[in-house]
Design a protein around this motif. Structure first.
Motif, PDB file in Angstrom:
ATOM      1  N   ALA A   1      51.651 -16.195  56.814  1.00 45.07           N
ATOM      2  CA  ALA A   1      52.167 -17.209  55.883  1.00 45.07           C
ATOM      3  C   ALA A   1      51.060 -17.669  54.941  1.00 45.07           C
ATOM      4  O   ALA A   1      49.884 -17.690  55.299  1.00 45.07           O
ATOM      5  CB  ALA A   1      52.726 -18.392  56.666  1.00 45.07           C
TER       6      ALA A   1
ATOM      7  N   HIS B   1      59.578 -16.158  50.671  1.00 41.49           N
ATOM      8  CA  HIS B   1      59.310 -16.732  51.989  1.00 41.49           C
ATOM      9  C   HIS B   1      57.865 -17.200  52.128  1.00 41.49           C
ATOM     10  O   HIS B   1      57.482 -17.680  53.184  1.00 41.49           O
ATOM     11  CB  HIS B   1      59.619 -15.709  53.091  1.00 41.49           C
ATOM     12  N   GLN B   2      57.059 -17.010  51.088  1.00 40.80           N
ATOM     13  CA  GLN B   2      55.634 -17.338  51.074  1.00 40.80           C
ATOM     14  C   GLN B   2      54.923 -16.721  52.281  1.00 40.80           C
ATOM     15  O   GLN B   2      54.237 -17.404  53.046  1.00 40.80           O
ATOM     16  CB  GLN B   2      55.408 -18.849  51.029  1.00 40.80           C
ATOM     17  N   ARG B   3      55.089 -15.417  52.415  1.00 40.50           N
ATOM     18  CA  ARG B   3      54.415 -14.725  53.509  1.00 40.50           C
ATOM     19  C   ARG B   3      54.336 -13.232  53.233  1.00 40.50           C
ATOM     20  O   ARG B   3      55.124 -12.667  52.472  1.00 40.50           O
ATOM     21  CB  ARG B   3      55.111 -14.985  54.833  1.00 40.50           C
TER      22      ARG B   3
END
Length: 115
Positions: free
Chosen positions: A33, A16-18
Motif C-alpha cells: 500500500a 486502490h493505492q497499492r
C-alpha cells in the motif's frame, strides 16, 4: 507498469493505492500500500496472503514498487517495516529515499529547517 517474476506479476493499482502481486495473472498473493503526492510515494504497508508466505512475494513487491518510483522520477518515504528491512539488504535503492541525493548529485543543503 508491470513486473514479472516467474509466475508473479506486479501491477500498480492507483484506484486502490497499492501495488498488487498476482500469481498466474489472477490470484492476489499480496500488496504494498502507498500514498502518493506529486514528488513522493509513501510506502505504508506490505501484506502477503498466508498461503503465499515464504515465496519471496514481499521482495518482489518492494523491488517492483521502487523500480516504478525510480522510473517516474519520484522519491520514496518508507514507513513499512518490511520494506525498510528489504532496503537494508538492497543498498542500490537507497538513492530513492526521501532526502537522499539523486544519483550524481551532490548532497543538497536543506532550503529551510522545521523546528
Amino acid at each position: 507498469m508491470s513486473t514479472e517474476s516467474t509466475d508473479v506479476t506486479v501491477t500498480n493499482s492507483p484506484a486502490h493505492q497499492r501495488y498488487e502481486a498476482l500469481v498466474e495473472g489472477e490470484t492476489l498473493a499480496g500488496f504494498l500500500a502507498y500514498q502518493e503526492t506529486n514528488e513522493l510515494v509513501v510506502l505504508t504497508h506490505t501484506e502477503v496472503e498466508p498461503s503465499f508466505e515464504g515465496r519471496g512475494i514481499g521482495g518482489v513487491l518492494a523491488r517492483a514498487a521502487l523500480d516504478d518510483i525510480r522510473e517516474r522520477g519520484l522519491k520514496a518515504l518508507v514507513v513499512c517495516p518490511f520494506v525498510l528491512g528489504w532496503l537494508r539488504r538492497h543498498p542500490e535503492y537507497r538513492d530513492l529515499l526521501f532526502n537522499a541525493p539523486r544519483r550524481g548529485d551532490a548532497p543538497a543543503a536543506p532550503e529551510h529547517e522545521h523546528s
